[in-house]
Design a protein around this motif. Structure first.
Motif, PDB file in Angstrom:
ATOM      1  N   ARG A  38       0.796  -1.226   0.000  1.00 40.55           N
ATOM      2  CA  ARG A  38       0.000   0.000   0.000  1.00 40.55           C
ATOM      3  C   ARG A  38       0.831   1.281   0.000  1.00 40.55           C
ATOM      4  NH1 ARG A  38      -4.343  -1.875   4.581  1.00 40.55           N
ATOM      5  NH2 ARG A  38      -5.278  -3.547   3.347  1.00 40.55           N
ATOM      6  N   ALA A  39       2.128   1.143  -0.123  1.00 44.02           N
ATOM      7  CA  ALA A  39       3.012   2.318  -0.053  1.00 44.02           C
ATOM      8  C   ALA A  39       2.630   3.348  -1.112  1.00 44.02           C
ATOM      9  CB  ALA A  39       4.460   1.897  -0.224  1.00 44.02           C
ATOM     10  N   ASP A  40       2.522   4.597  -0.673  1.00 40.03           N
ATOM     11  CA  ASP A  40       2.191   5.694  -1.582  1.00 40.03           C
ATOM     12  C   ASP A  40       3.391   6.146  -2.403  1.00 40.03           C
ATOM     13  OD1 ASP A  40      -0.407   5.715  -0.679  1.00 40.03           O
ATOM     14  OD2 ASP A  40      -0.052   7.302   0.793  1.00 40.03           O
ATOM     15  N   SER A  41       4.568   5.868  -1.890  1.00 41.13           N
ATOM     16  CA  SER A  41       5.766   6.339  -2.588  1.00 41.13           C
ATOM     17  C   SER A  41       6.713   5.168  -2.869  1.00 41.13           C
ATOM     18  CB  SER A  41       6.485   7.399  -1.758  1.00 41.13           C
ATOM     19  OG  SER A  41       7.135   6.789  -0.666  1.00 41.13           O
ATOM     20  N   PRO A  42       7.389   5.222  -3.986  1.00 40.48           N
ATOM     21  CA  PRO A  42       8.389   4.189  -4.294  1.00 40.48           C
ATOM     22  C   PRO A  42       9.499   4.133  -3.240  1.00 40.48           C
ATOM     23  CG  PRO A  42       7.947   5.531  -6.230  1.00 40.48           C
ATOM     24  CD  PRO A  42       7.244   6.178  -5.078  1.00 40.48           C
ATOM     25  N   ARG A  43       9.802   5.280  -2.654  1.00 39.43           N
ATOM     26  CA  ARG A  43      10.858   5.354  -1.640  1.00 39.43           C
ATOM     27  C   ARG A  43      10.500   4.505  -0.412  1.00 39.43           C
ATOM     28  NH1 ARG A  43      12.815  11.095   0.889  1.00 39.43           N
ATOM     29  NH2 ARG A  43      14.481  10.292   2.168  1.00 39.43           N
ATOM     30  N   LEU A  44       9.270   4.659   0.078  1.00 38.57           N
ATOM     31  CA  LEU A  44       8.828   3.876   1.227  1.00 38.57           C
ATOM     32  C   LEU A  44       8.779   2.392   0.857  1.00 38.57           C
ATOM     33  CD1 LEU A  44       7.685   3.477   4.064  1.00 38.57           C
ATOM     34  CD2 LEU A  44       5.423   4.027   3.134  1.00 38.57           C
ATOM     35  N   GLN A  45       8.265   2.093  -0.310  1.00 38.58           N
ATOM     36  CA  GLN A  45       8.173   0.704  -0.749  1.00 38.58           C
ATOM     37  C   GLN A  45       9.561   0.060  -0.811  1.00 38.58           C
ATOM     38  OE1 GLN A  45       6.629  -0.098  -4.726  1.00 38.58           O
ATOM     39  NE2 GLN A  45       5.236  -1.579  -3.786  1.00 38.58           N
ATOM     40  N   ARG A  46      10.537   0.779  -1.319  1.00 37.90           N
ATOM     41  CA  ARG A  46      11.909   0.268  -1.415  1.00 37.90           C
ATOM     42  C   ARG A  46      12.495   0.016  -0.024  1.00 37.90           C
ATOM     43  NH1 ARG A  46      14.364   4.481  -3.605  1.00 37.90           N
ATOM     44  NH2 ARG A  46      13.086   4.211  -5.444  1.00 37.90           N
ATOM     45  N   ARG A  47      12.232   0.903   0.905  1.00 37.69           N
ATOM     46  CA  ARG A  47      12.754   0.736   2.267  1.00 37.69           C
ATOM     47  C   ARG A  47      12.160  -0.505   2.931  1.00 37.69           C
ATOM     48  NH1 ARG A  47      12.586   7.058   4.246  1.00 37.69           N
ATOM     49  NH2 ARG A  47      14.393   7.688   3.015  1.00 37.69           N
ATOM     50  N   VAL A  48      10.869  -0.665   2.795  1.00 36.33           N
ATOM     51  CA  VAL A  48      10.212  -1.841   3.365  1.00 36.33           C
ATOM     52  C   VAL A  48      10.719  -3.103   2.665  1.00 36.33           C
ATOM     53  CG1 VAL A  48       8.002  -2.999   3.731  1.00 36.33           C
ATOM     54  CG2 VAL A  48       8.172  -0.534   4.081  1.00 36.33           C
ATOM     55  N   GLN A  49      10.915  -3.023   1.359  1.00 35.19           N
ATOM     56  CA  GLN A  49      11.426  -4.165   0.602  1.00 35.19           C
ATOM     57  C   GLN A  49      12.793  -4.589   1.136  1.00 35.19           C
ATOM     58  OE1 GLN A  49      12.399  -3.395  -3.511  1.00 35.19           O
ATOM     59  NE2 GLN A  49      12.072  -5.530  -4.073  1.00 35.19           N
ATOM     60  N   MET A  50      13.652  -3.638   1.446  1.00 31.46           N
ATOM     61  CA  MET A  50      14.973  -3.970   1.976  1.00 31.46           C
ATOM     62  C   MET A  50      14.857  -4.742   3.286  1.00 31.46           C
ATOM     63  SD  MET A  50      17.442  -0.735   1.151  1.00 31.46           S
ATOM     64  CE  MET A  50      16.315   0.639   0.957  1.00 31.46           C
ATOM     65  N   ILE A  51      13.957  -4.307   4.155  1.00 31.38           N
ATOM     66  CA  ILE A  51      13.774  -4.989   5.433  1.00 31.38           C
ATOM     67  C   ILE A  51      13.207  -6.391   5.213  1.00 31.38           C
ATOM     68  CG2 ILE A  51      12.514  -4.941   7.626  1.00 31.38           C
ATOM     69  CD1 ILE A  51      12.731  -1.832   7.438  1.00 31.38           C
ATOM     70  N   LEU A  52      12.216  -6.519   4.328  1.00 30.71           N
ATOM     71  CA  LEU A  52      11.625  -7.833   4.053  1.00 30.71           C
ATOM     72  C   LEU A  52      12.651  -8.784   3.439  1.00 30.71           C
ATOM     73  CD1 LEU A  52       8.115  -6.788   2.700  1.00 30.71           C
ATOM     74  CD2 LEU A  52       8.605  -7.953   4.866  1.00 30.71           C
ATOM     75  N   LEU A  53      13.454  -8.298   2.518  1.00 27.10           N
ATOM     76  CA  LEU A  53      14.484  -9.151   1.919  1.00 27.10           C
ATOM     77  C   LEU A  53      15.522  -9.580   2.956  1.00 27.10           C
ATOM     78  CD1 LEU A  53      15.013  -7.296  -1.479  1.00 27.10           C
ATOM     79  CD2 LEU A  53      14.050  -9.589  -1.164  1.00 27.10           C
ATOM     80  N   ALA A  54      15.881  -8.681   3.845  1.00 26.34           N
ATOM     81  CA  ALA A  54      16.830  -9.021   4.904  1.00 26.34           C
ATOM     82  C   ALA A  54      16.250 -10.103   5.814  1.00 26.34           C
ATOM     83  CB  ALA A  54      17.194  -7.781   5.712  1.00 26.34           C
ATOM     84  N   HIS A  55      14.979  -9.973   6.144  1.00 23.68           N
ATOM     85  CA  HIS A  55      14.343 -10.986   6.987  1.00 23.68           C
ATOM     86  C   HIS A  55      14.186 -12.313   6.251  1.00 23.68           C
ATOM     87  CE1 HIS A  55      13.492  -9.020  10.766  1.00 23.68           C
ATOM     88  NE2 HIS A  55      13.293  -7.916  10.078  1.00 23.68           N
ATOM     89  N   ASP A  56      14.221 -12.249   4.944  1.00 25.24           N
ATOM     90  CA  ASP A  56      14.151 -13.462   4.124  1.00 25.24           C
ATOM     91  C   ASP A  56      15.522 -14.136   4.015  1.00 25.24           C
ATOM     92  OD1 ASP A  56      12.612 -15.240   2.557  1.00 25.24           O
ATOM     93  OD2 ASP A  56      13.333 -14.290   0.713  1.00 25.24           O
ATOM     94  N   GLY A  57      16.536 -13.526   4.622  1.00 23.10           N
ATOM     95  CA  GLY A  57      17.862 -14.125   4.648  1.00 23.10           C
ATOM     96  C   GLY A  57      18.807 -13.663   3.548  1.00 23.10           C
ATOM     97  N   ARG A  58      18.401 -12.666   2.774  1.00 21.19           N
ATOM     98  CA  ARG A  58      19.270 -12.160   1.704  1.00 21.19           C
ATOM     99  C   ARG A  58      20.391 -11.337   2.309  1.00 21.19           C
ATOM    100  NH1 ARG A  58      16.052 -12.225  -3.040  1.00 21.19           N
ATOM    101  NH2 ARG A  58      14.553 -13.898  -2.691  1.00 21.19           N
TER     102      ARG A  58
END
Length: 73
Positions: free
Chosen positions: A24-44
């Motif tokens: 639901r992120a309104d901005s690509p910037r917020l989406q990218r930040r959340v993506q980084m955290i999710l990928l890190a939690h995924d073990g990347r």
């Protein structure tokens, strides 16, 4: 070489909230930040997250540190 930043596993509501925030992120910037955290939690690792998100390794490390204690409201 810097030691890897370890994140606590996300469970249940925390993971769901981050996934909703990403969707639901309104901005690509917020989406990218959340993506980084999710990928890190995924073990990347930092280098892989940097490649996927097209961010610098320093930026990825900063958001991984932020994600260690971040709990979206």
């Amino acid at each position: 070489m810097r030691p890897p930043i370890r994140l606590k596993p996300l469970r249940g509501r925390q993971l769901q909230r981050l996934q909703k925030m990403y969707d639901r992120a309104d901005s690509p910037r917020l989406q990218r930040r959340v993506q980084m955290i999710l990928l890190a939690h995924d073990g990347r690792d930092t280098a892989e997250i940097a490649r996927v998100t097209r961010q610098s390794a320093a930026t990825v490390r900063r958001w991984k540190r932020h994600g260690r204690g971040a709990h979206p409201k």
